[in-house]
Motif scaffolding. Structure first.
Motif, PDB file in Angstrom:
ATOM      1  N   SER A 216       9.373   1.241   8.894  1.00  0.00           N
ATOM      2  CA  SER A 216       8.383   0.177   8.736  1.00  0.00           C
ATOM      3  C   SER A 216       9.055  -1.180   8.887  1.00  0.00           C
ATOM      4  CB  SER A 216       7.762   0.276   7.337  1.00  0.00           C
ATOM      5  OG  SER A 216       7.021  -0.878   7.017  1.00  0.00           O
TER       6      SER A 216
ATOM      7  N   TYR B 263      -0.962  -2.486  10.885  1.00  0.00           N
ATOM      8  CA  TYR B 263      -1.905  -2.668   9.777  1.00  0.00           C
ATOM      9  C   TYR B 263      -2.103  -4.141   9.454  1.00  0.00           C
ATOM     10  CZ  TYR B 263      -1.356   2.291   8.606  1.00  0.00           C
ATOM     11  OH  TYR B 263      -1.346   3.657   8.636  1.00  0.00           O
TER      12      TYR B 263
ATOM     13  N   ASP C 116       4.238   0.748   2.213  1.00  0.00           N
ATOM     14  CA  ASP C 116       4.962  -0.502   2.500  1.00  0.00           C
ATOM     15  C   ASP C 116       5.023  -0.751   3.981  1.00  0.00           C
ATOM     16  OD1 ASP C 116       6.719   1.503   3.199  1.00  0.00           O
ATOM     17  OD2 ASP C 116       8.401   0.690   2.081  1.00  0.00           O
TER      18      ASP C 116
ATOM     19  N   SER D  94      -3.546  -7.062   6.529  1.00  0.00           N
ATOM     20  CA  SER D  94      -3.325  -7.242   5.090  1.00  0.00           C
ATOM     21  C   SER D  94      -4.438  -6.654   4.229  1.00  0.00           C
ATOM     22  CB  SER D  94      -3.144  -8.722   4.760  1.00  0.00           C
ATOM     23  OG  SER D  94      -4.297  -9.448   5.096  1.00  0.00           O
ATOM     24  N   ASP D  95      -5.551  -6.234   4.834  1.00  0.00           N
ATOM     25  CA  ASP D  95      -6.586  -5.537   4.050  1.00  0.00           C
ATOM     26  C   ASP D  95      -6.346  -4.027   4.063  1.00  0.00           C
ATOM     27  OD1 ASP D  95      -7.403  -4.708   6.584  1.00  0.00           O
ATOM     28  OD2 ASP D  95      -9.395  -5.611   6.450  1.00  0.00           O
ATOM     29  N   CYS D  96      -5.173  -3.610   4.538  1.00  0.00           N
ATOM     30  CA  CYS D  96      -4.710  -2.219   4.581  1.00  0.00           C
ATOM     31  C   CYS D  96      -5.362  -1.388   5.685  1.00  0.00           C
ATOM     32  CB  CYS D  96      -4.877  -1.513   3.225  1.00  0.00           C
ATOM     33  SG  CYS D  96      -4.163  -2.442   1.847  1.00  0.00           S
ATOM     34  N   SER D  97      -6.184  -2.006   6.529  1.00  0.00           N
ATOM     35  CA  SER D  97      -6.821  -1.265   7.616  1.00  0.00           C
ATOM     36  C   SER D  97      -5.925  -1.271   8.855  1.00  0.00           C
ATOM     37  CB  SER D  97      -8.183  -1.866   7.960  1.00  0.00           C
ATOM     38  OG  SER D  97      -8.029  -3.164   8.511  1.00  0.00           O
TER      39      SER D  97
ATOM     40  N   HIS E  29       0.887  -8.750   8.386  1.00  0.00           N
ATOM     41  CA  HIS E  29       0.746  -7.405   8.934  1.00  0.00           C
ATOM     42  C   HIS E  29       2.028  -6.612   8.719  1.00  0.00           C
ATOM     43  CE1 HIS E  29       2.540  -9.909  12.063  1.00  0.00           C
ATOM     44  NE2 HIS E  29       3.217  -8.813  12.402  1.00  0.00           N
TER      45      HIS E  29
ATOM     46  N   TRP F 227       6.073  -6.074   5.380  1.00  0.00           N
ATOM     47  CA  TRP F 227       4.983  -7.042   5.515  1.00  0.00           C
ATOM     48  C   TRP F 227       5.547  -8.399   5.889  1.00  0.00           C
ATOM     49  CZ3 TRP F 227       0.113  -5.489   5.664  1.00  0.00           C
ATOM     50  CH2 TRP F 227      -0.185  -4.226   5.141  1.00  0.00           C
TER      51      TRP F 227
ATOM     52  N   CYS G 293      -1.468  -2.665  -0.624  1.00  0.00           N
ATOM     53  CA  CYS G 293      -1.678  -1.384   0.047  1.00  0.00           C
ATOM     54  C   CYS G 293      -0.826  -0.302  -0.626  1.00  0.00           C
ATOM     55  CB  CYS G 293      -1.312  -1.506   1.535  1.00  0.00           C
ATOM     56  SG  CYS G 293      -2.262  -2.785   2.380  1.00  0.00           S
ATOM     57  N   SER G 294      -1.221   0.937  -0.464  1.00  0.00           N
ATOM     58  CA  SER G 294      -0.513   2.055  -1.089  1.00  0.00           C
ATOM     59  C   SER G 294       0.741   2.454  -0.333  1.00  0.00           C
ATOM     60  CB  SER G 294      -1.455   3.256  -1.230  1.00  0.00           C
ATOM     61  OG  SER G 294      -1.869   3.680   0.061  1.00  0.00           O
TER      62      SER G 294
ATOM     63  N   ASN H  44       3.766  -7.138  -0.209  1.00  0.00           N
ATOM     64  CA  ASN H  44       2.756  -6.111   0.057  1.00  0.00           C
ATOM     65  C   ASN H  44       1.449  -6.621  -0.545  1.00  0.00           C
ATOM     66  OD1 ASN H  44       1.000  -3.839  -0.262  1.00  0.00           O
ATOM     67  ND2 ASN H  44       2.740  -2.472  -0.089  1.00  0.00           N
TER      68      ASN H  44
END
Length: 143
Positions: free
Chosen positions: A59, A81, A143, A83-86, A107, A62, A140-141, A137
């Motif tokens: 990863s 991804y 990293d 920042s809204d985890c989508s 992101h 962020w 989100c669940s 972060n």
């Protein structure tokens, strides 16, 4: 995209070729390595061409950028991804990606595959700006 970036490198008046590895910015980066291929400055703008490798399961962490990035997936798959985890994109070999500037575009890029992902990136940044600015972060669940 790659041809455009390489043409820009070849035509740049002030071109500095670097062969030293660089570490990707992010919080926390995991399994990421990068090499700066070239960099130059023109008209108050820094241009940096990098090859970024993200290991399987790795990863970027962020982060956001102060300028626009243009990337091209050379191999593997990049999952990107917001920042809204989508997920705002899944990019495969040959795909291009553009990341807009600003702290409102936090992101993370992840390699959720089983092979390394290699991405060629042209950073177009205000002169003196870092390649990336760390961001926490956003809840989100992952990293």
């Amino acid at each position: 995209m790659r041809k455009l970036a390489l043409a820009a490198v070849a035509g740049a008046a002030t071109l500095t070729t670097l062969l030293t590895p660089a570490v990707a910015s992010g919080t926390p980066a995991r399994g990421v390595s990068a090499t700066v291929l070239a960099q130059w400055t023109a008209g108050g703008t820094d241009y940096v061409l990098r090859e970024i490798t993200i290991a399987a399961g790795g990863s970027t962490g962020w982060h956001f950028h102060e300028g626009t990035l243009h990337g091209w997936v050379r191999s593997g798959t990049l999952t990107h991804y917001r920042s809204d985890c989508s997920v705002d994109g899944v990019y495969h070999r040959g795909d291009s990606i553009t990341e807009p500037p600003g702290d409102d575009h936090v992101h993370v890029g992840r390699n959720e595959g089983t092979t390394p992902m290699i991405l060629d990136v042209l950073y177009v940044l205000p002169h003196g700006a870092p390649l990336a600015d760390d961001a926490p972060n956003p809840g989100c669940s992952f990293d």
